[in-house]
Design an enzyme around this catalytic site. Structure first.
Site, PDB file in Angstrom:
ATOM      1  N   CYS A  19      66.445 -84.162 -20.819  1.00 22.35           N
ATOM      2  CA  CYS A  19      67.301 -84.478 -20.025  1.00 22.35           C
ATOM      3  C   CYS A  19      67.395 -85.817 -19.369  1.00 22.35           C
ATOM      4  O   CYS A  19      68.765 -86.568 -19.801  1.00 22.35           O
ATOM      5  CB  CYS A  19      68.140 -82.742 -18.884  1.00 22.35           C
ATOM      6  SG  CYS A  19      67.945 -81.496 -19.843  1.00 22.35           S
TER       7      CYS A  19
HETATM    8  C1  UDX Z   1      65.667 -81.501 -15.534  1.00 20.09           C
HETATM    9  C2  UDX Z   1      66.217 -81.159 -14.695  1.00 20.09           C
HETATM   10  O1  UDX Z   1      65.531 -81.071 -13.576  1.00 20.09           O
HETATM   11  C3  UDX Z   1      67.249 -79.921 -15.045  1.00 20.09           C
HETATM   12  O2  UDX Z   1      67.643 -79.537 -13.251  1.00 20.09           O
HETATM   13  C4  UDX Z   1      68.087 -80.130 -15.800  1.00 20.09           C
HETATM   14  O3  UDX Z   1      69.393 -79.209 -15.804  1.00 20.09           O
HETATM   15  C5  UDX Z   1      66.872 -81.090 -16.995  1.00 20.09           C
HETATM   16  O4  UDX Z   1      66.454 -81.784 -16.732  1.00 20.09           O
HETATM   17  P1  UDX Z   1      63.333 -80.452 -17.114  1.00 20.09           P
HETATM   18  O5  UDX Z   1      63.364 -81.622 -18.203  1.00 20.09           O
HETATM   19  O6  UDX Z   1      63.180 -79.056 -17.853  1.00 20.09           O
HETATM   20  O7  UDX Z   1      64.874 -80.286 -15.932  1.00 20.09           O
HETATM   21  O8  UDX Z   1      61.704 -80.840 -15.864  1.00 20.09           O
HETATM   22  P2  UDX Z   1      61.356 -81.264 -14.759  1.00 20.09           P
HETATM   23  O9  UDX Z   1      60.466 -80.410 -14.196  1.00 20.09           O
HETATM   24  O10 UDX Z   1      63.106 -81.911 -13.710  1.00 20.09           O
HETATM   25  O11 UDX Z   1      60.258 -82.953 -14.739  1.00 20.09           O
HETATM   26  C6  UDX Z   1      60.856 -83.830 -15.797  1.00 20.09           C
HETATM   27  C7  UDX Z   1      60.061 -85.082 -16.148  1.00 20.09           C
HETATM   28  O12 UDX Z   1      59.551 -85.420 -14.533  1.00 20.09           O
HETATM   29  C8  UDX Z   1      58.525 -84.747 -16.592  1.00 20.09           C
HETATM   30  O13 UDX Z   1      58.336 -85.074 -17.252  1.00 20.09           O
HETATM   31  C9  UDX Z   1      58.144 -84.029 -15.144  1.00 20.09           C
HETATM   32  O14 UDX Z   1      56.536 -84.637 -15.721  1.00 20.09           O
HETATM   33  C10 UDX Z   1      58.272 -84.985 -14.201  1.00 20.09           C
HETATM   34  N1  UDX Z   1      58.548 -85.777 -12.720  1.00 20.09           N
HETATM   35  C11 UDX Z   1      58.570 -84.603 -11.690  1.00 20.09           C
HETATM   36  C12 UDX Z   1      57.661 -86.577 -12.377  1.00 20.09           C
HETATM   37  O15 UDX Z   1      57.066 -87.259 -12.638  1.00 20.09           O
HETATM   38  N2  UDX Z   1      57.686 -86.589 -10.496  1.00 20.09           N
HETATM   39  C13 UDX Z   1      57.804 -85.701  -9.786  1.00 20.09           C
HETATM   40  O16 UDX Z   1      58.178 -85.648  -8.853  1.00 20.09           O
HETATM   41  C14 UDX Z   1      58.918 -84.751 -10.811  1.00 20.09           C
END
Ligand code: UDX
Length: 411
Positions: free
Chosen positions: A254
């Site tokens: 996403c």
């Molecule tokens: C995301 C959005 O959170 C969600 O609302 C949307 O609809 C789809 O995209 P998702 O891609 O499933 O969800 O994962 P998410 O938990 O948001 O993490 C995304 C990325 O960010 C991951 O690679 C995660 O490791 C990274 N991340 C997340 C960080 O590096 N630091 C953080 O504090 C949070």
């Protein structure tokens, strides 16, 4: 997203008919087997099996329901824009059936589409192919999803907010009824604002991560723990602690897709996405810092065996799309390193991309290498004994801090 939404709507007593073109998926759903792995989804399919059916028959589905959610994919194109051909295709199919249907029907776009798409593309297609008028003969709404992979059911059932962009009061009333069991705010707005809320939310979350990674890179230089900085910042209600975990950056299906789509749109509109472009730039460079830190301890990687823990873009999923492990592996291979990798769920997917690296049968096996890199924070990596190892940590695995040599990417 479609099946999670369907299964959750069924839980609230609605009769749900899922439409798909994939016969295998239809059969699985009709046998209460989830075609994808999402925590809790199969349980819902089983428990509410009397309320959920799957079919490839659009006419049956639309004639036996009051609302149709469009949940098809909007994949990226080579210029970063999104391909909305599936949205258009199903919109026309829905319209052709609405032409013959006497009862009022509500069409809701749930797929992530560039702001303006529902109003300027879906609406005219529905009117043209049904010969009917929106608002009067059928309703139209835009209801974005905010589900995270792996915890999509939980996110659906306990959202922070539900956003509904509607065309007419009747559409609004129907969606208010559908979401009546939810205690969170139901935010009502226009079709295009609903679409923009989805993009702006994802861009903002990615911005938070890239921002804290930039601050984290400064912290590393100053020997400051960026997690303490995030904790301190997060206590300010205006900022909040969520999505301030620094590391090697964000991946997944996403964030990368949505940020690139908005940039691609802005270029066409002669607008400049100054912040969003920087957010991507920080994210592209962040995983490579892990290799720079590794080279502090092993300057020449040629012929060295480097262990990689974690291949999925985040824990609890087998999804490797835009995983930060990909640029790390690319760079290690360039530098002539031998790679031993392990991931509890994502190895099969990764092997298709990188057949030339060694895939281990356990996380312990990865420790049998010259140095270990941590790219995904899986629970099981906490139990390993890192004492004798050089560990370069991209995800703040506290348990690895006892390694012989330990370097955190931003701490
Ligand atoms: C995301 C959005 O959170 C969600 O609302 C949307 O609809 C789809 O995209 P998702 O891609 O499933 O969800 O994962 P998410 O938990 O948001 O993490 C995304 C990325 O960010 C991951 O690679 C995660 O490791 C990274 N991340 C997340 C960080 O590096 N630091 C953080 O504090 C949070």
């Amino acid at each position: 997203m479609g099946l999670v939404s369907g299964a959750c709507f069924a839980k609230f007593g609605n009769n749900v008919i899922c439409v798909d073109i994939d016969k295998g998926k239809i059969e699985k759903i009709n046998n209460s087997i989830s075609p994808i792995y999402e925590d809790g989804l199969e349980n819902l399919l089983l428990k509410y099996k009397d309320n959920i059916k799957a079919t490839d028959d659009y006419s049956y589905a639309i004639n036996n329901t009051e609302i149709t959610f469009i949940c098809v994919g909007t994949p990226s194109e080579s210029d970063g824009g999104i391909d909305i051909s599936y949205v258009k295709e199903v919109t026309i199919k829905i319209a052709e059936i609405l032409k013959e249907k006497n009862d009022w029907h509500l069409v809701v776009v749930k797929s992530t589409v560039i702001p303006g798409t529902t109003r300027d593309i879906v609406l005219p297609l529905l009117e043209k192919h049904s010969g009917k008028n929106v608002g009067k003969d059928f309703g139209l709404a835009m209801n974005p999803e905010f589900l995270r992979e792996g915890i999509a059911v939980e996110d659906f059932l306990r959202p922070d907010r539900i956003v509904i962009g509607t065309y007419s009061d009747k559409s609004k009333e129907i969606l208010r009824g559908l979401y009546k069991n939810f205690s969170c705010p139901l935010f009502e707005t226009s079709l295009s604002a609903a679409e923009m809320i989805k993009y702006a939310s994802n861009c903002f979350l990615a911005t938070k991560i890239s921002f804290i990674n930039e601050i984290g890179n400064f912290c590393k230089k100053l020997d400051i723990d960026s997690y303490e900085v995030a904790d301190g910042m997060g206590l300010d209600n205006r900022i909040g602690r969520a999505f301030l975990d620094s590391g090697i950056g964000w991946g997944g299906s996403c964030f990368p897709k949505d940020l690139h789509a908005l940039i691609s749109w802005s270029k066409k509109e002669k607008e400049e996405a100054k912040i969003i472009e920087s957010v991507i730039r920080v994210n592209d460079l962040q995983p490579l810092i892990l290799i720079e830190l590794l080279k502090k301890h092993i300057p020449n990687l040629n012929g060295k065996t480097i262990g990689l823990l974690g291949l999925a873009f985040k824990p609890d999923t087998d999804d490797i799309r835009e995983s930060r492990a990909i640029p790390i592996i690319r760079k290690l291979l360039e530098d002539g390193a031998e790679i031993k990798a392990y991931d509890p769920k994502a190895m099969e997917n990764f092997e298709k991309l990188y057949p030339q690296i060694e895939y281990c049968t356990s996380a312990e096996e990865v420790l049998n290498s010259d140095a270990v890199l941590i790219a995904t924070k899986w629970e099981e990596f906490k139990k390993l004994d890192y004492k004798e190892k050089i560990v370069i940590d991209g995800r703040r695995l506290k348990e690895a801090e006892f390694a012989k040599i330990y370097e955190g990417v931003c701490w």
